[in-house]
Design a protein around this motif. Structure first.
Motif, mmCIF file in Angstrom:
data_model
loop_
_atom_site.group_PDB
_atom_site.id
_atom_site.type_symbol
_atom_site.label_atom_id
_atom_site.label_comp_id
_atom_site.label_asym_id
_atom_site.label_seq_id
_atom_site.Cartn_x
_atom_site.Cartn_y
_atom_site.Cartn_z
ATOM 1 N N PRO A 1 0.818 -1.224 0.000
ATOM 2 C CA PRO A 1 0.000 0.000 0.000
ATOM 3 C C PRO A 1 0.849 1.271 0.000
ATOM 4 O O PRO A 1 1.007 1.941 1.017
ATOM 5 C CB PRO A 1 -0.813 -0.135 1.287
ATOM 6 N N VAL A 2 1.401 1.587 -1.166
ATOM 7 C CA VAL A 2 2.325 2.714 -1.300
ATOM 8 C C VAL A 2 1.590 4.034 -1.070
ATOM 9 O O VAL A 2 0.629 4.354 -1.760
ATOM 10 C CB VAL A 2 2.976 2.718 -2.699
ATOM 11 N N MET A 3 2.062 4.788 -0.083
ATOM 12 C CA MET A 3 1.473 6.089 0.231
ATOM 13 C C MET A 3 2.482 7.221 0.108
ATOM 14 O O MET A 3 2.156 8.305 -0.365
ATOM 15 C CB MET A 3 0.916 6.082 1.655
ATOM 16 N N VAL A 4 3.715 6.944 0.532
ATOM 17 C CA VAL A 4 4.762 7.965 0.542
ATOM 18 C C VAL A 4 6.057 7.330 0.045
ATOM 19 O O VAL A 4 6.381 6.193 0.407
ATOM 20 C CB VAL A 4 4.979 8.526 1.971
ATOM 21 N N SER A 5 6.797 8.052 -0.795
ATOM 22 C CA SER A 5 8.068 7.541 -1.289
ATOM 23 C C SER A 5 9.129 7.605 -0.195
ATOM 24 O O SER A 5 8.953 8.250 0.840
ATOM 25 C CB SER A 5 8.539 8.358 -2.492
ATOM 26 N N THR B 1 -3.768 -11.659 -0.640
ATOM 27 C CA THR B 1 -3.217 -12.751 0.147
ATOM 28 C C THR B 1 -2.345 -12.178 1.261
ATOM 29 O O THR B 1 -2.325 -12.684 2.384
ATOM 30 C CB THR B 1 -2.354 -13.665 -0.744
ATOM 31 N N LEU B 2 -1.626 -11.106 0.916
ATOM 32 C CA LEU B 2 -0.703 -10.470 1.850
ATOM 33 C C LEU B 2 -0.676 -8.968 1.585
ATOM 34 O O LEU B 2 -0.616 -8.532 0.432
ATOM 35 C CB LEU B 2 0.708 -11.044 1.675
ATOM 36 N N VAL B 3 -0.712 -8.177 2.662
ATOM 37 C CA VAL B 3 -0.542 -6.727 2.595
ATOM 38 C C VAL B 3 0.784 -6.406 3.286
ATOM 39 O O VAL B 3 1.073 -6.964 4.349
ATOM 40 C CB VAL B 3 -1.697 -5.984 3.295
ATOM 41 N N GLU C 1 2.341 3.371 7.245
ATOM 42 C CA GLU C 1 1.235 2.891 6.406
ATOM 43 C C GLU C 1 0.280 2.023 7.210
ATOM 44 O O GLU C 1 -0.940 2.120 7.064
ATOM 45 C CB GLU C 1 1.798 2.115 5.210
ATOM 46 N N LEU C 2 0.831 1.164 8.060
ATOM 47 C CA LEU C 2 -0.013 0.297 8.882
ATOM 48 C C LEU C 2 -0.909 1.129 9.797
ATOM 49 O O LEU C 2 -2.097 0.836 9.958
ATOM 50 C CB LEU C 2 0.862 -0.653 9.709
#
Length: 253
Positions: free
Chosen positions: A106-110, A133-135, A141-142
Protein backbone atom coordinates in the motif's frame (compact mmCIF):
# COMPACT_ATOMS: atom_id res chain seq x y z
CA UNK A 1 9.91 -25.61 -16.97
CA UNK A 2 8.12 -22.34 -17.64
CA UNK A 3 8.82 -19.41 -15.30
CA UNK A 4 6.14 -18.15 -12.92
CA UNK A 5 4.11 -15.36 -14.52
CA UNK A 6 4.00 -12.34 -12.21
CA UNK A 7 1.69 -9.43 -13.03
CA UNK A 8 2.92 -6.16 -11.54
CA UNK A 9 0.42 -3.31 -11.19
CA UNK A 10 2.40 -0.24 -10.19
CA UNK A 11 3.89 3.11 -11.16
CA UNK A 12 7.06 3.82 -13.10
CA UNK A 13 10.11 5.31 -11.37
CA UNK A 14 12.27 7.24 -13.84
CA UNK A 15 15.26 6.91 -11.49
CA UNK A 16 15.09 3.11 -11.67
CA UNK A 17 15.24 2.54 -7.93
CA UNK A 18 11.63 1.68 -7.11
CA UNK A 19 8.30 1.02 -8.79
CA UNK A 20 7.96 -1.00 -11.97
CA UNK A 21 11.69 -0.86 -12.61
CA UNK A 22 12.56 -2.43 -9.25
CA UNK A 23 9.72 -4.92 -9.61
CA UNK A 24 10.89 -6.18 -13.00
CA UNK A 25 14.48 -6.55 -11.81
CA UNK A 26 13.40 -8.47 -8.72
CA UNK A 27 11.04 -10.88 -10.45
CA UNK A 28 13.63 -11.52 -13.17
CA UNK A 29 16.45 -12.13 -10.69
CA UNK A 30 14.23 -14.63 -8.85
CA UNK A 31 13.49 -16.61 -11.98
CA UNK A 32 10.02 -15.30 -12.81
CA UNK A 33 8.52 -13.64 -15.87
CA UNK A 34 7.48 -10.05 -15.13
CA UNK A 35 4.42 -8.54 -16.81
CA UNK A 36 3.22 -5.01 -16.11
CA UNK A 37 0.20 -2.75 -15.91
CA UNK A 38 1.61 0.73 -15.34
CA UNK A 39 -0.65 2.95 -13.24
CA UNK A 40 1.36 6.18 -13.25
CA UNK A 41 4.45 7.77 -14.74
CA UNK A 42 6.63 9.62 -12.27
CA UNK A 43 9.56 11.96 -12.68
CA UNK A 44 11.73 11.07 -9.72
CA UNK A 45 15.30 10.56 -8.62
CA UNK A 46 17.10 9.85 -5.36
CA UNK A 47 16.12 13.27 -4.01
CA UNK A 48 12.37 13.02 -4.48
CA UNK A 49 9.39 12.95 -6.82
CA UNK A 50 9.14 15.98 -9.09
CA UNK A 51 6.00 15.07 -11.06
CA UNK A 52 3.31 12.37 -11.27
CA UNK A 53 1.13 11.62 -14.29
CA UNK A 54 -1.58 9.00 -13.58
CA UNK A 55 -2.41 6.58 -16.39
CA UNK A 56 -6.16 6.58 -17.22
CA UNK A 57 -8.04 3.77 -15.50
CA UNK A 58 -9.22 2.24 -18.77
CA UNK A 59 -5.61 1.94 -19.95
CA UNK A 60 -4.57 0.23 -16.72
CA UNK A 61 -7.38 -2.30 -17.19
CA UNK A 62 -6.46 -2.78 -20.84
CA UNK A 63 -2.92 -3.73 -19.83
CA UNK A 64 -4.22 -6.23 -17.27
CA UNK A 65 -6.69 -7.78 -19.72
CA UNK A 66 -4.07 -8.00 -22.46
CA UNK A 67 -1.56 -10.08 -20.53
CA UNK A 68 -4.02 -12.18 -18.52
CA UNK A 69 -6.02 -13.22 -21.60
CA UNK A 70 -2.95 -14.36 -23.51
CA UNK A 71 -0.09 -15.20 -21.17
CA UNK A 72 -1.93 -15.94 -17.93
CA UNK A 73 -0.86 -15.09 -14.39
CA UNK A 74 0.46 -17.05 -11.40
CA UNK A 75 0.67 -14.17 -8.91
CA UNK A 76 -0.02 -10.44 -8.74
CA UNK A 77 1.92 -7.63 -7.08
CA UNK A 78 0.21 -4.26 -6.55
CA UNK A 79 2.20 -1.14 -5.77
CA UNK A 80 1.43 2.51 -6.49
CA UNK A 81 -2.17 2.52 -7.70
CA UNK A 82 -2.56 6.06 -9.08
CA UNK A 83 -6.13 7.00 -8.15
CA UNK A 84 -9.20 5.89 -6.21
CA UNK A 85 -10.99 5.13 -9.48
CA UNK A 86 -8.16 2.88 -10.61
CA UNK A 87 -8.02 1.14 -7.21
CA UNK A 88 -11.72 0.26 -7.40
CA UNK A 89 -11.51 -0.87 -11.03
CA UNK A 90 -8.41 -2.99 -10.45
CA UNK A 91 -10.05 -4.64 -7.44
CA UNK A 92 -13.07 -5.55 -9.56
CA UNK A 93 -10.83 -7.01 -12.27
CA UNK A 94 -8.64 -9.00 -9.87
CA UNK A 95 -11.69 -10.47 -8.15
CA UNK A 96 -12.17 -12.45 -11.36
CA UNK A 97 -8.82 -14.23 -10.93
CA UNK A 98 -9.67 -17.29 -8.87
CA UNK A 99 -6.90 -18.83 -6.80
CA UNK A 100 -4.21 -16.34 -7.82
CA UNK A 101 -2.16 -15.00 -4.85
CA UNK A 102 -2.07 -11.20 -4.59
CA UNK A 103 0.56 -9.17 -2.73
CA UNK A 104 -0.51 -5.58 -2.04
CA UNK A 105 2.12 -3.02 -1.08
CA UNK A 106 0.00 0.00 0.00
CA UNK A 107 2.32 2.71 -1.30
CA UNK A 108 1.47 6.09 0.23
CA UNK A 109 4.76 7.96 0.54
CA UNK A 110 8.07 7.54 -1.29
CA UNK A 111 11.36 6.96 0.53
CA UNK A 112 12.16 10.66 0.03
CA UNK A 113 8.88 11.67 1.71
CA UNK A 114 6.80 12.55 -1.35
CA UNK A 115 3.08 11.67 -1.21
CA UNK A 116 2.06 9.04 -3.78
CA UNK A 117 -1.59 8.52 -2.76
CA UNK A 118 -4.31 10.99 -1.76
CA UNK A 119 -6.95 10.38 0.91
CA UNK A 120 -9.52 9.07 -1.56
CA UNK A 121 -7.05 6.55 -2.96
CA UNK A 122 -6.06 5.37 0.51
CA UNK A 123 -9.75 4.91 1.37
CA UNK A 124 -10.14 2.79 -1.78
CA UNK A 125 -7.33 0.50 -0.62
CA UNK A 126 -9.89 -1.41 1.44
CA UNK A 127 -11.20 -3.25 -1.63
CA UNK A 128 -7.68 -4.32 -2.53
CA UNK A 129 -6.89 -5.46 1.01
CA UNK A 130 -10.01 -7.63 1.00
CA UNK A 131 -8.66 -9.46 -2.06
CA UNK A 132 -5.02 -9.66 -1.03
CA UNK A 133 -3.22 -12.75 0.15
CA UNK A 134 -0.70 -10.47 1.85
CA UNK A 135 -0.54 -6.73 2.60
CA UNK A 136 2.96 -5.31 3.20
CA UNK A 137 2.74 -1.92 4.99
CA UNK A 138 5.56 -0.13 6.75
CA UNK A 139 4.91 1.35 10.21
CA UNK A 140 3.31 4.67 9.07
CA UNK A 141 1.24 2.89 6.41
CA UNK A 142 -0.01 0.30 8.88
CA UNK A 143 -1.15 3.06 11.25
CA UNK A 144 -2.92 4.91 8.42
CA UNK A 145 -4.74 1.73 7.37
CA UNK A 146 -6.06 0.97 10.84
CA UNK A 147 -3.37 -1.06 12.56
CA UNK A 148 -2.81 -4.79 12.89
CA UNK A 149 -6.53 -5.53 13.10
CA UNK A 150 -6.78 -5.14 9.32
CA UNK A 151 -5.69 -8.79 9.18
CA UNK A 152 -8.92 -9.73 10.97
CA UNK A 153 -11.12 -7.11 9.32
CA UNK A 154 -10.17 -8.12 5.78
CA UNK A 155 -9.37 -11.80 6.45
CA UNK A 156 -5.89 -11.38 5.03
CA UNK A 157 -2.27 -11.59 6.13
CA UNK A 158 -0.15 -8.58 6.98
CA UNK A 159 3.62 -8.30 6.90
CA UNK A 160 4.20 -5.45 9.35
CA UNK A 161 7.61 -4.16 8.26
CA UNK A 162 9.86 -2.68 10.91
CA UNK A 163 12.24 -0.72 8.72
CA UNK A 164 10.91 2.63 9.96
CA UNK A 165 11.49 1.66 13.57
CA UNK A 166 14.22 3.02 15.83
CA UNK A 167 17.27 1.22 17.15
CA UNK A 168 19.91 -1.16 15.79
CA UNK A 169 17.56 -4.15 15.48
CA UNK A 170 14.53 -4.29 13.20
CA UNK A 171 11.64 -6.76 13.36
CA UNK A 172 9.16 -7.75 10.66
CA UNK A 173 6.05 -9.61 11.82
CA UNK A 174 3.76 -11.79 9.73
CA UNK A 175 0.24 -11.42 11.11
CA UNK A 176 -2.78 -13.50 10.15
CA UNK A 177 -6.43 -13.31 11.22
CA UNK A 178 -5.52 -15.30 14.34
CA UNK A 179 -2.50 -13.22 15.33
CA UNK A 180 1.26 -13.23 14.79
CA UNK A 181 2.39 -16.21 12.75
CA UNK A 182 6.13 -15.51 12.69
CA UNK A 183 8.59 -12.71 13.39
CA UNK A 184 12.04 -12.01 11.97
CA UNK A 185 14.62 -9.76 13.63
CA UNK A 186 17.87 -8.58 12.05
CA UNK A 187 20.46 -5.89 12.62
CA UNK A 188 19.78 -2.69 10.71
CA UNK A 189 21.92 -2.31 7.57
CA UNK A 190 23.38 1.17 7.91
CA UNK A 191 22.89 2.76 4.50
CA UNK A 192 20.95 5.73 3.11
CA UNK A 193 20.40 3.81 -0.11
CA UNK A 194 17.04 2.25 0.70
CA UNK A 195 14.99 3.46 -2.27
CA UNK A 196 12.72 0.66 -3.49
CA UNK A 197 12.93 -1.66 -0.49
CA UNK A 198 9.15 -2.00 -0.19
CA UNK A 199 8.60 -2.55 -3.91
CA UNK A 200 11.40 -5.09 -4.06
CA UNK A 201 10.19 -7.06 -1.04
CA UNK A 202 6.59 -7.26 -2.25
CA UNK A 203 7.69 -8.36 -5.73
CA UNK A 204 10.05 -10.96 -4.30
CA UNK A 205 7.23 -12.40 -2.18
CA UNK A 206 4.84 -12.41 -5.16
CA UNK A 207 7.47 -14.25 -7.21
CA UNK A 208 7.79 -16.86 -4.49
CA UNK A 209 4.04 -17.37 -4.22
CA UNK A 210 3.78 -17.63 -8.00
CA UNK A 211 6.48 -20.32 -7.91
CA UNK A 212 4.44 -22.35 -5.43
CA UNK A 213 6.20 -21.42 -2.19
CA UNK A 214 4.12 -21.14 0.96
CA UNK A 215 3.64 -17.69 2.48
CA UNK A 216 6.26 -18.02 5.22
CA UNK A 217 8.83 -19.38 2.80
CA UNK A 218 8.15 -16.64 0.25
CA UNK A 219 8.52 -13.96 2.92
CA UNK A 220 11.75 -15.47 4.24
CA UNK A 221 13.33 -15.62 0.79
CA UNK A 222 12.09 -12.12 -0.04
CA UNK A 223 13.62 -10.68 3.12
CA UNK A 224 16.97 -12.34 2.38
CA UNK A 225 16.91 -10.95 -1.14
CA UNK A 226 16.23 -7.40 0.07
CA UNK A 227 18.95 -7.54 2.70
CA UNK A 228 21.48 -8.72 0.14
CA UNK A 229 20.34 -6.00 -2.28
CA UNK A 230 20.78 -3.37 0.47
CA UNK A 231 24.32 -4.58 1.15
CA UNK A 232 25.12 -4.23 -2.57
CA UNK A 233 23.81 -0.65 -2.98
CA UNK A 234 26.05 1.07 -5.56
CA UNK A 235 25.76 4.53 -3.99
CA UNK A 236 24.09 6.28 -6.91
CA UNK A 237 22.61 9.76 -6.62
CA UNK A 238 22.72 12.47 -3.98
CA UNK A 239 19.88 11.19 -1.79
CA UNK A 240 18.21 7.84 -1.10
CA UNK A 241 19.82 5.79 -3.83
CA UNK A 242 18.74 2.45 -5.30
CA UNK A 243 19.74 -0.91 -3.94
CA UNK A 244 22.01 -3.29 -5.77
CA UNK A 245 21.04 -6.37 -7.77
CA UNK A 246 22.05 -9.72 -6.20
CA UNK A 247 23.24 -11.56 -9.31
CA UNK A 248 23.02 -15.30 -8.93
CA UNK A 249 20.79 -15.12 -5.84
CA UNK A 250 18.12 -17.36 -7.36
CA UNK A 251 20.57 -20.18 -8.07
CA UNK A 252 21.79 -20.17 -4.46
CA UNK A 253 18.51 -19.37 -2.67
Amino acid sequence: MKPARILIIAGSDSGGGAGIQADIKTVTMLGGHAMTAITAITAQNTLGVQAVHPVPTEMVLAQIDSVVSDIGVDAVKIGMIGSAETAAAVAERLAMLEGVPIVFDPVMVSTSGSALADEATIAAFERLMALATLVTPNIPELEALGGEEIAIRFATHVLAKGGHGAGPMLTDRLIGPRGVMKAWSNARIDTPHTHGTGCTLASAIAAGLGQGMDLVGAVERGRKYVREALSLAPGLGQGHGPMGVPLGFYEHA
